[in-house]
Design a protein around this motif. Structure first.
Motif, PDB file in Angstrom:
ATOM      1  N   VAL A   1     -75.079   3.125 105.844  1.00  0.00           N
ATOM      2  CA  VAL A   1     -75.059   1.668 105.733  1.00  0.00           C
ATOM      3  C   VAL A   1     -74.901   1.257 104.264  1.00  0.00           C
ATOM      4  O   VAL A   1     -74.295   0.233 103.952  1.00  0.00           O
ATOM      5  CB  VAL A   1     -76.303   1.041 106.399  1.00  0.00           C
ATOM      6  N   CYS A   2     -75.414   2.070 103.352  1.00  0.00           N
ATOM      7  CA  CYS A   2     -75.232   1.772 101.922  1.00  0.00           C
ATOM      8  C   CYS A   2     -73.768   1.904 101.516  1.00  0.00           C
ATOM      9  O   CYS A   2     -73.294   1.177 100.645  1.00  0.00           O
ATOM     10  CB  CYS A   2     -76.074   2.711 101.059  1.00  0.00           C
ATOM     11  N   GLU A   3     -73.053   2.830 102.135  1.00  0.00           N
ATOM     12  CA  GLU A   3     -71.632   2.964 101.813  1.00  0.00           C
ATOM     13  C   GLU A   3     -70.866   1.717 102.233  1.00  0.00           C
ATOM     14  O   GLU A   3     -70.069   1.173 101.476  1.00  0.00           O
ATOM     15  CB  GLU A   3     -71.023   4.199 102.520  1.00  0.00           C
ATOM     16  N   VAL A   4     -71.092   1.259 103.485  1.00  0.00           N
ATOM     17  CA  VAL A   4     -70.309   0.116 103.951  1.00  0.00           C
ATOM     18  C   VAL A   4     -70.752  -1.191 103.299  1.00  0.00           C
ATOM     19  O   VAL A   4     -69.919  -2.078 103.063  1.00  0.00           O
ATOM     20  CB  VAL A   4     -70.310  -0.021 105.494  1.00  0.00           C
ATOM     21  N   SER A   5     -72.053  -1.324 103.009  1.00  0.00           N
ATOM     22  CA  SER A   5     -72.471  -2.580 102.391  1.00  0.00           C
ATOM     23  C   SER A   5     -72.453  -2.461 100.865  1.00  0.00           C
ATOM     24  O   SER A   5     -72.780  -3.397 100.172  1.00  0.00           O
ATOM     25  CB  SER A   5     -73.860  -2.986 102.879  1.00  0.00           C
ATOM     26  N   GLY A   6     -72.081  -1.309 100.362  1.00  0.00           N
ATOM     27  CA  GLY A   6     -71.990  -1.114  98.916  1.00  0.00           C
ATOM     28  C   GLY A   6     -70.547  -1.029  98.475  1.00  0.00           C
ATOM     29  O   GLY A   6     -69.813  -2.020  98.502  1.00  0.00           O
TER      30      GLY A   6
ATOM     31  N   ALA B   1     -59.234   9.450 100.291  1.00  0.00           N
ATOM     32  CA  ALA B   1     -59.827   8.818 101.472  1.00  0.00           C
ATOM     33  C   ALA B   1     -59.824   7.308 101.312  1.00  0.00           C
ATOM     34  O   ALA B   1     -59.978   6.791 100.205  1.00  0.00           O
ATOM     35  CB  ALA B   1     -61.247   9.334 101.668  1.00  0.00           C
ATOM     36  N   GLU B   2     -59.675   6.615 102.443  1.00  0.00           N
ATOM     37  CA  GLU B   2     -59.546   5.160 102.373  1.00  0.00           C
ATOM     38  C   GLU B   2     -60.892   4.448 102.250  1.00  0.00           C
ATOM     39  O   GLU B   2     -60.958   3.245 102.360  1.00  0.00           O
ATOM     40  CB  GLU B   2     -58.784   4.649 103.599  1.00  0.00           C
ATOM     41  N   GLY B   3     -61.963   5.179 102.036  1.00  0.00           N
ATOM     42  CA  GLY B   3     -63.261   4.538 101.880  1.00  0.00           C
ATOM     43  C   GLY B   3     -63.569   4.237 100.433  1.00  0.00           C
ATOM     44  O   GLY B   3     -62.761   3.683  99.693  1.00  0.00           O
ATOM     45  N   ALA B   4     -64.783   4.630 100.024  1.00  0.00           N
ATOM     46  CA  ALA B   4     -65.253   4.297  98.691  1.00  0.00           C
ATOM     47  C   ALA B   4     -64.497   5.042  97.592  1.00  0.00           C
ATOM     48  O   ALA B   4     -64.491   4.614  96.440  1.00  0.00           O
ATOM     49  CB  ALA B   4     -66.748   4.619  98.583  1.00  0.00           C
TER      50      ALA B   4
ATOM     51  N   GLN C   1     -62.390   5.038 107.909  1.00  0.00           N
ATOM     52  CA  GLN C   1     -62.796   6.210 107.155  1.00  0.00           C
ATOM     53  C   GLN C   1     -63.970   5.871 106.244  1.00  0.00           C
ATOM     54  O   GLN C   1     -63.784   5.569 105.071  1.00  0.00           O
ATOM     55  CB  GLN C   1     -61.617   6.723 106.344  1.00  0.00           C
ATOM     56  N   VAL C   2     -65.184   5.910 106.790  1.00  0.00           N
ATOM     57  CA  VAL C   2     -66.356   5.562 105.998  1.00  0.00           C
ATOM     58  C   VAL C   2     -66.760   6.732 105.108  1.00  0.00           C
ATOM     59  O   VAL C   2     -67.129   6.556 103.949  1.00  0.00           O
ATOM     60  CB  VAL C   2     -67.519   5.148 106.914  1.00  0.00           C
TER      61      VAL C   2
END
Lengths: 378, 365, 308
Positions: free
Chosen positions: A262-267, B78-81, A275-276
């Motif tokens: 959740v920190c990745e998506v809300s950060g 990767a398409e994320g962070a 691709q989270v």
């Protein structure tokens, strides 16, 4: 064999610390040979790989951003692995945490409530916990091997996420592309440092680090987990409630992984995307072992793992080397470490006569080395 | 070596921080040093499909401009962070122009662009722009329309199989444009779609193509990355269309032609405009007319009159006299979505999520 | 559905199941000896790339197959050395092998991407392929498919009818007792791991030389992990591995066929089914503690301490 491995009287404390350093050195040497074979200056390449990424403050913040989710997952895994609960499912727990936390965040598109963000984080952690509860339930009540169930659940979580961003959680104004709407400020993690991406997730990771350290080395529960990992029968005779410990380890680990998600998506991501995680949950397994299942070790090894990722990008940018090197380096490092760990319980001797290897004491296992020897008679 | 010196200089720049890096990148342009161009790829350059087509274009730019340009790329981002960090790293390393070549990089590109106002960004397939972020894409659907015309003339069973990846607008647009072309010459022909939910899985794509063939399809089209469907068609003795690039290597009898991206000229153009200092943020969506989309060489099995017809249609599209989605365009229920005399707007095409008449089955939502 | 369609679906089922059977049979033998190797994906990729390069450079497809098996075997030796000689954790070693194999194969194969190759062609077995129905489904494939039949029979007989197979299972059940009865536990485990490696390499070769003759990074697309699930699904029985692999093959074909027939299904939800089914089967198999002993090798994943 010319050399033989001889059982040490006691496990070498020195080697427990030295082994990762030795493994690192061997990786660097092998890497240098590889770079040299590729016609690159080994020193310059190693510099670009391992030092340039952290040559300024910004580099360190990026390292933190990358290391935080890995560290959160690995800390939970360490608790599991100490108790010989083989949770391979941090990836799935992370993704499910991201999915549910993200779905909650999307309910706050119109709101700037101060409770929104805590609620989102809580939802994510609880979701990760719930996802880990499945293998816990199956293991304690149906005697089902958790290695296999957690691997399966990783795939299920990934497909649920894909289904959601292609379907129900798709951004209505996003031209049908598979990603959610951008989260609002209210549900985005605050930054620690302006002009960086370092969010407060790193604080959660550090807090978790201390908590896990206290749990493992200062509490009776932590002691029970260790005994359970050492010797199931002993734990049983001592009257420890084995099932409860399995539950505890898995739920804790799931919650930490869910929080990481959740920190990745809300950060840094700021929305739900297909691709989270680029495999943080799997990397965390390696990190947990590299860090000898000890919180401090995990702090260092998660930073090293993050550095390999970032360095791998940088050598591509600066030196035109292929990305495959990142995987090679990670694999090599782990192989070397696993190999060097044998020296914790053995010493190398010149072999006077072809003789046999012998086994380590159970204490070696606690050291996280997990080194047990099989017979080698010939 | 020159290259090594360069990266020494870069190292210096990094140590001194963002400001200096920016200063240096500004310097490098005025001092007639090579303009630096970065590429962010979503897959490995060795995927033989989407990323491969972009990397080919990168090499083309290098060939054309020689030492006036220096390119770097990062693959499998990767398409994320991670995307944001990589894009920022490229900006920090003094790149003047950065191509981000996958839809998922849209928001990260915009975030980085805000912090590097002097660096130019070009994002493929997205819909958000900024002062220093342009978007570009090719009208591959125009090429697909032409393949539809060929299919309509070549099919005997009147069933065409289509291997799709994910039901996103870009793919649906391709299916619809293909069907429009198909039905314009053969109103009895229908298209069957099978989704493999992967961009890249050669074995699964091949299996999907074979499934379609055994359900009566005698021509296969694809919107996935691997040559698996071509190989299936070759093995089964039917025709197929390639995608991304000329795939005739994988089945020279089966391969009728391919709708291909030709990013080379697009990239060359963008890089030149940066060199000349007249780059502006635009929404480039070029098709056959600009050469961004092209057809691979046609199979000699295609009869002369069909080749002529395709050539005519191509010219008509190039001259703007023909549009793959010119009214009346009907959806599957027969309802008119684009009335006669009109063409579908770019915006509607960008968010297309329904099948035109002639496509069988339901679009998964 | 007409006759031809059914025949074709079954034909495709056999082909789709083949790489899974190959790698799963190898993993089965490996797990039966008590060793869990999660490195299947890495070994398959190395097999695929080395097999492809060897076939292309020598012009001999069968040499390619041999090289692929050797590559898989060498990778498994790496696993064996670290997990057996040095007794490192098998899960970690296996994962490292997968990461390493994916990186190494991409690295080695970068010059061969997009190179076309005339793959291994189908070979209709005379007489047998003329049998109605069965002939077309089973005996009109490429030789590697027939090899998979043979390997299945071999593994089945080995595990159920041979002394060596008994010894292998004894080692997997209780290495301590096996050791006590004089079995060379270490050697048996090593051989099992090597067999698993060679089979994974062969499965890789099937993909890069027969099924879709080309090399591209990560072309195994997760089949190594599916095979791992299959072994569990099959409750460690060779005949069920075969059945499971074909079921999985049929399942993936059917969902393509269903789409072609006009059924709309969410591909992602469908993709969950095999994994869910595996968990359900796993739960059913293991919930009875007495019965589980009949299935899962008791010492699976646990390193062996001779003095225990």
């Amino acid at each position: 064999m010319i050399f033989k491995l001889e059982r040490r009287v006691d496990d070498s404390r020195w080697m427990a610390y030295l082994s990762p350093i030795l493994a690192g050195a061997l990786t660097l040497i092998t890497g240098s040979i590889l770079f040299w074979a590729l016609d690159k200056d080994p020193l310059q390449t190693l510099y670009t790989f391992f030092i340039a990424p952290v040559s300024d403050l910004y580099g360190w913040t990026e390292l933190g951003v990358k290391a935080a989710p890995i560290m959160l997952c690995a800390l939970g895994l360490a608790v599991c692995y100490r108790g010989k609960v083989w949770n391979i499912g941090a990836e799935g727990q992370l993704l499910f945490g991201a999915l549910v936390g993200g779905a909650v965040a999307l309910q706050f598109l119109e709101s700037d409530s101060a409770f929104a963000l805590p609620l989102v984080l809580l939802a994510g952690a609880l979701a990760g916990m719930a996802w880990a509860a499945i293998p816990a339930l199956l293991k304690t009540h149906f005697n089902t091997n958790e290695i296999l169930t957690t691997i399966m659940l990783n795939y299920i979580a990934l497909n649920l996420l894909l289904f959601s961003v292609h379907g129900p959680l798709k951004d209505p104004g996003g031209f049908n592309f598979p990603e959610s709407a951008l989260f609002t400020e209210a549900v985005t993690l605050p930054l620690l440092l302006e002009d960086s991406r370092m969010h407060i997730g790193i604080l959660f990771a550090l807090f978790a680090l201390v908590a896990v350290w206290v749990l493992l080395s200062k509490t009776f529960v932590g002691f029970q987990i260790k005994v359970l990992g050492l010797d199931t029968r002993a734990a049983h005779f001592a009257g420890f409630k084995e099932r409860r410990l399995v539950w505890l380890a898995l739920l804790l680990s799931g919650a930490l992984a869910g929080l990481a998600g959740v920190c990745e998506v809300s950060g840094p991501i700021g929305q739900l995307v297909p691709q989270v995680s680029p495999g943080y949950g799997y990397a965390a397994i390696i990190v947990a072992f590299l860090g000898r299942l000890h919180p401090v070790g995990i702090l260092l090894s998660s930073m090293l793992m993050a550095l390999i990722y970032i360095g791998g990008e940088l050598v591509q940018i600066e030196l035109n080397l292929p990305l495959a090197l990142t995987g090679l380096f990670q694999g090599m490092l782990l192989f070397f470490l696993l190999a060097c760990d044998v020296l914790i319980v053995y010493r190398i001797r010149l072999n006077p006569r072809f003789s046999t290897m012998r086994k380590p004491s159970p204490e070696a296992l606690v050291n996280g080395a997990d080194a047990k020897l099989s017979t080698h008679s010939q | 070596m020159k290259q090594e010196k360069k990266s020494l200089a870069q190292r210096f720049a990094k140590a001194a921080g963002v400001a200096l890096a920016l200063f240096m990148s500004a310097q490098s342009v005025t001092a007639a040093e090579p303009v630096k161009v970065g590429f962010v790829y979503v897959g490995p350059t060795g995927d033989a499909g989407w990323t491969y087509s972009h990397d080919k274009a990168r090499k083309y730019v290098e060939e054309q401009l020689g030492d006036k340009v220096k390119t770097t790329y990062v693959e499998s981002v990767a398409e994320g962070a991670d995307a944001e960090r990589v894009i920022r790293q490229l900006a920090k390393s003094g790149n003047d122009l950065i191509f981000t070549t996958s839809f998922g990089y849209m928001n990260p590109t915009l975030k980085v662009a805000k912090q590097f106002p002097k660096v130019k960004f070009e994002h493929a397939s997205g819909y958000k722009r900024a002062k220093n972020v342009g978007t570009y894409f090719d009208r591959i659907y125009e090429g697909r329309y032409l393949t539809g015309v060929i299919a309509g003339k070549m099919t005997k069973s009147n069933v065409i199989g289509y291997v799709g990846s994910f039901p996103i607008p870009e793919v649906v647009r391709g299916i619809d444009a293909f069907t429009q072309g198909l039905r314009s010459v053969n109103p009895k022909a229908v298209v069957k779609v099978v989704w493999v939910s992967s961009w890249y899985d050669p074995a699964k794509e091949r299996e999907a193509a074979e499934t379609l063939i055994l359900q009566g399809a005698d021509i296969i089209n694809q919107h996935t990355d691997s040559p698996g469907p071509i190989q299936a068609a070759q093995a089964k003795g039917v025709y197929a269309f390639g995608y991304h690039s000329d795939m005739s290597l994988y089945g020279k009898d089966a391969h009728l032609t391919a709708a291909t991206h030709n990013w080379g000229p697009v990239y060359l153009d963008k890089v030149k405009s940066v060199i000349d200092g007249n780059w502006t943020s635009t929404d480039f969506w070029g098709g056959l007319a600009t050469g961004a989309t092209a057809l691979a060489p046609l199979n000699s099995a295609i009869p002369e009159d069909v080749v002529k017809l395709v050539e005519e249609r191509k010219q008509a599209i190039i001259e703007g006299k023909l549009h793959p989605f010119q009214g009346p365009v009907k959806d599957q229920t027969g309802a008119i979505k684009v009335p006669a005399g009109q063409v579908m707007s770019d915006e509607d095409m960008l968010s297309l999520n329904w099948y035109v008449e002639g496509v069988e089955g339901e679009l998964p939502k | 559905m007409d006759y031809d369609l059914i025949v074709n679906i079954l034909y495709a089922t056999v082909r789709t199941g083949t790489p899974l059977i190959l790698v799963a049979l190898g993993e089965l033998v490996c797990e039966k000896s008590g060793v869990l190797n999660l490195g299947q994906e890495g070994m398959m990729l190395m097999g695929a790339v080395i097999g492809f390069i060897a076939a292309l450079e020598t012009g001999n497809l069968w040499l390619g197959v041999t090289f692929a098996m050797t590559a898989g075997l060498l990778m498994s030796l790496l696993f064996g050395f670290i997990s057996l000689n040095l007794s490192a954790n098998q899960v970690a070693t296996g994962l490292a092998l997968t990461i390493f194999g994916a990186g190494l194969s991409a690295f080695v194969g970068s010059d061969y991407v997009g190179t076309p190759l005339e793959g291994i062609q189908p070979w209709h077995i005379p007489l047998l392929s003329d049998i109605p129905f069965v002939g077309r489904i089973l005996f009109s494939h490429d030789p590697l498919v027939y090899l998979s039949f043979g390997l299945f029979v071999g593994v089945y007989l080995f595990l159920n009818r041979s002394h060596a197979g008994l010894a292998l299972k004894a080692v997997g059940e209780s290495p301590q007792s096996a050791k006590a009865t004089g079995l060379p536990v270490f050697k048996i485990r090593y051989l099992a791991v090597m067999f698993g490696g060679a089979m994974a390499g062969l499965a890789g070769a099937y993909l890069s030389l027969a099924y879709t003759p080309l090399w591209a990074e990560n072309m195994t697309a997760g089949r190594g992990w599916i095979a791992l699930a299959l072994v569990v699904f099959a409750s460690w029985k060779a005949e069920r591995v075969l059945l499971g692999a074909y079921l999985f093959g049929a399942f993936s074909i059917m969902h393509l066929v269903a789409q072609g027939l006009g059924f709309s299904v969410s591909p992602n939800l469908l993709a969950i089914m095999p994994y869910l089914a595996t968990i359900v089967v796993l739960v059913m198999l293991s919930s009875d503690k007495a019965r589980v002993k009949l299935y899962a090798p008791v010492s699976l994943g646990k390193p062996f301490h001779p003095a225990d």
